[in-house]
Enzyme design. Structure first.
Site, PDB file in Angstrom:
ATOM      1  N   LYS A  12      69.411  77.673  41.044  1.00  0.00           N
ATOM      2  CA  LYS A  12      70.479  77.372  42.014  1.00  0.00           C
ATOM      3  C   LYS A  12      69.878  76.597  43.175  1.00  0.00           C
ATOM      4  O   LYS A  12      68.895  77.018  43.777  1.00  0.00           O
ATOM      5  CB  LYS A  12      71.117  78.674  42.518  1.00  0.00           C
ATOM      6  CG  LYS A  12      72.470  78.470  43.155  1.00  0.00           C
ATOM      7  CD  LYS A  12      73.533  78.043  42.139  1.00  0.00           C
ATOM      8  CE  LYS A  12      74.330  79.208  41.607  1.00  0.00           C
ATOM      9  NZ  LYS A  12      75.163  78.829  40.461  1.00  0.00           N
ATOM     10  N   THR A  57      71.652  80.786  36.772  1.00  0.00           N
ATOM     11  CA  THR A  57      71.399  80.281  38.123  1.00  0.00           C
ATOM     12  C   THR A  57      72.148  81.133  39.140  1.00  0.00           C
ATOM     13  O   THR A  57      71.716  81.314  40.271  1.00  0.00           O
ATOM     14  CB  THR A  57      71.822  78.797  38.274  1.00  0.00           C
ATOM     15  OG1 THR A  57      73.237  78.688  38.181  1.00  0.00           O
ATOM     16  CG2 THR A  57      71.148  77.909  37.250  1.00  0.00           C
ATOM     17  N   ARG A 176      55.004  48.543  74.855  1.00  0.00           N
ATOM     18  CA  ARG A 176      56.298  48.733  74.192  1.00  0.00           C
ATOM     19  C   ARG A 176      56.606  50.223  74.104  1.00  0.00           C
ATOM     20  O   ARG A 176      55.740  51.068  74.340  1.00  0.00           O
ATOM     21  CB  ARG A 176      56.284  48.120  72.795  1.00  0.00           C
ATOM     22  CG  ARG A 176      55.352  48.828  71.843  1.00  0.00           C
ATOM     23  CD  ARG A 176      55.473  48.330  70.392  1.00  0.00           C
ATOM     24  NE  ARG A 176      54.595  49.100  69.519  1.00  0.00           N
ATOM     25  CZ  ARG A 176      54.548  48.985  68.200  1.00  0.00           C
ATOM     26  NH1 ARG A 176      55.319  48.126  67.575  1.00  0.00           N
ATOM     27  NH2 ARG A 176      53.733  49.734  67.482  1.00  0.00           N
ATOM     28  N   GLN A 225      50.695  52.926  62.547  1.00  0.00           N
ATOM     29  CA  GLN A 225      49.740  53.376  61.533  1.00  0.00           C
ATOM     30  C   GLN A 225      48.592  54.151  62.182  1.00  0.00           C
ATOM     31  O   GLN A 225      48.157  55.192  61.689  1.00  0.00           O
ATOM     32  CB  GLN A 225      49.167  52.156  60.782  1.00  0.00           C
ATOM     33  CG  GLN A 225      50.121  51.474  59.816  1.00  0.00           C
ATOM     34  CD  GLN A 225      50.967  50.377  60.442  1.00  0.00           C
ATOM     35  OE1 GLN A 225      51.311  50.437  61.617  1.00  0.00           O
ATOM     36  NE2 GLN A 225      51.324  49.378  59.640  1.00  0.00           N
ATOM     37  N   HIS A 253      62.628  51.229  66.363  1.00  0.00           N
ATOM     38  CA  HIS A 253      62.380  50.077  67.231  1.00  0.00           C
ATOM     39  C   HIS A 253      63.252  50.097  68.473  1.00  0.00           C
ATOM     40  O   HIS A 253      64.453  50.364  68.402  1.00  0.00           O
ATOM     41  CB  HIS A 253      62.663  48.775  66.465  1.00  0.00           C
ATOM     42  CG  HIS A 253      61.848  48.638  65.217  1.00  0.00           C
ATOM     43  ND1 HIS A 253      60.484  48.465  65.227  1.00  0.00           N
ATOM     44  CD2 HIS A 253      62.210  48.653  63.908  1.00  0.00           C
ATOM     45  CE1 HIS A 253      60.041  48.356  63.985  1.00  0.00           C
ATOM     46  NE2 HIS A 253      61.067  48.481  63.160  1.00  0.00           N
TER      47      HIS A 253
HETATM   48  O1  URC Z   1      53.272  49.792  64.737  1.00  0.00           O
HETATM   49  C1  URC Z   1      53.705  48.834  64.052  1.00  0.00           C
HETATM   50  N1  URC Z   1      53.184  48.611  62.817  1.00  0.00           N
HETATM   51  C2  URC Z   1      53.610  47.590  62.015  1.00  0.00           C
HETATM   52  O2  URC Z   1      53.097  47.412  60.873  1.00  0.00           O
HETATM   53  C3  URC Z   1      54.642  46.769  62.527  1.00  0.00           C
HETATM   54  N2  URC Z   1      55.313  45.696  62.007  1.00  0.00           N
HETATM   55  C4  URC Z   1      56.225  45.313  62.928  1.00  0.00           C
HETATM   56  O3  URC Z   1      57.047  44.353  62.797  1.00  0.00           O
HETATM   57  N3  URC Z   1      56.161  46.118  64.034  1.00  0.00           N
HETATM   58  C5  URC Z   1      55.170  47.037  63.795  1.00  0.00           C
HETATM   59  N4  URC Z   1      54.701  48.065  64.530  1.00  0.00           N
END
Ligand code: URC
Length: 302
Positions: A12, A57, A176, A225, A253
């Site tokens: 379930k 289930t 940013r 990243q 963004h």
């Molecule tokens: O931190 C980011 N990594 C990216 O790979 C990437 N690509 C993007 O257009 N903006 C950002 N910002």
């Protein structure tokens, strides 16, 4: 054409159970969504229609409610482990049980008198757990996680120096907003040990969540990243019992609004956000020497 039965599982999905524990006038709640997947010697039901080995289930759903009453819910991981162990040891045909739990958090509503029985759902964040017990090998896999934990840094984030081809239009930035919704899943080195009720699961969850937030806030970021890796490695370095963590971070963004038509400067003060498309940054961070086992696609976890 001859056919053969491949991987199969049943149970379930999404049993919603709310457990209230009453300590006099002070009540405690755990609000779960539990999904059971059982597998084992289930050829007959698929091939011949015999249900002789099939625990319905419906019964798995009932077991969730009965266990909530009988044992309470000390933690999502503990509750899932108890259920997984029950199905595998209780039914000869069932070799493996995977129990997924989502938990929804509630905060107390402050009241003039003693706070007791009024709650408000907190945020959009969901805690997750997945416990798999393989009866044949006596092996456990315990994954904990969270999804929908939305965070933002209003500075200490740059993005520049990236590859530019003929389609690149993104302006470089030295300051940013960095915002994301943390989706994470980490694997515990836990061998069962009959400790289904181990209530340290809750403390471990809060500590790990704290490490993720701390690393997000304290990392001066040159990319999401890099922030991701800092978050994952903070968890691994600070937690001997966790060897692997997978993070899925949508880049939420924030773009500077164009105020020039109004004769106004925009010194990183007014932004607009777009919910799609979004960059999606995903990676697993492992303790050196550990083998990856957390699923790569977290969207299919509870
Ligand atoms: O931190 C980011 N990594 C990216 O790979 C990437 N690509 C993007 O257009 N903006 C950002 N910002």
């Amino acid at each position: 054409m001859p056919t053969v039965l491949g991987q199969n599982q049943y149970g379930k999905a999404e049993t919603r159970v709310v457990r209230v524990t009453r300590d006099g006038p002070v009540h405690h709640i755990r609000d779960l969504n539990v999904s059971i997947a059982l597998s084992g010697a289930m050829d007959d039901v698929h091939l011949s229609g015999s249900n002789a080995r099939v625990l319905p289930t419906d019964t798995t759903k009932n077991t969730v409610f009965a266990f909530a009453k009988e044992y309470g819910v000390a933690s999502p991981e503990g509750f899932a482990a108890r259920l997984a162990h029950h199905f595998v040891t209780g039914q000869e045909a069932i070799g493996t049980a995977r129990v997924r739990v989502e938990e929804y958090a509630w905060d107390r509503i402050p009241t003039p008198g003693p706070a007791g029985h009024s709650f408000v759902r907190s945020g959009r964040e969901t805690r997750t757990a997945q416990v798999t017990f393989d009866g044949a090998g006596g092996r456990w896999q315990v994954l904990s996680g969270l999804k929908g934990l939305t965070v933002m840094n209003t500075t200490d984030s740059e993005f520049h120096g990236y590859v530019k081809d003929r389609y690149t239009t993104l302006p470089e930035t030295r300051d940013r907003i960095l915002a994301t919704e943390v989706n994470a899943c980490w694997r515990h080195a836990w061998d069962g040990g009959g400790e289904e009720d181990k209530d340290e699961w809750d403390e471990a969850f809060e500590r790990t969540r704290g490490h993720l937030l701390g690393a997000f806030a304290e990392t001066y970021s040159f990319s999401l990243q890099q922030t991701l890796y800092a978050m994952g490695s903070r968890v691994i370095e600070q937690t001997p019992g966790i060897d692997e963590i997978r993070l899925s971070l949508p880049n939420k963004h924030h773009f500077l609004a164009d105020l020039a038509p109004f004769g106004l400067a925009n010194d990183n003060e007014v932004y607009y956000t777009a919910d799609r498309p979004y960059g999606l940054i995903e990676a697993t961070v492992l303790r050196e020497g550990a083998t990856a086992a957390v699923p790569v696609d977290l969207t299919n976890l509870p």
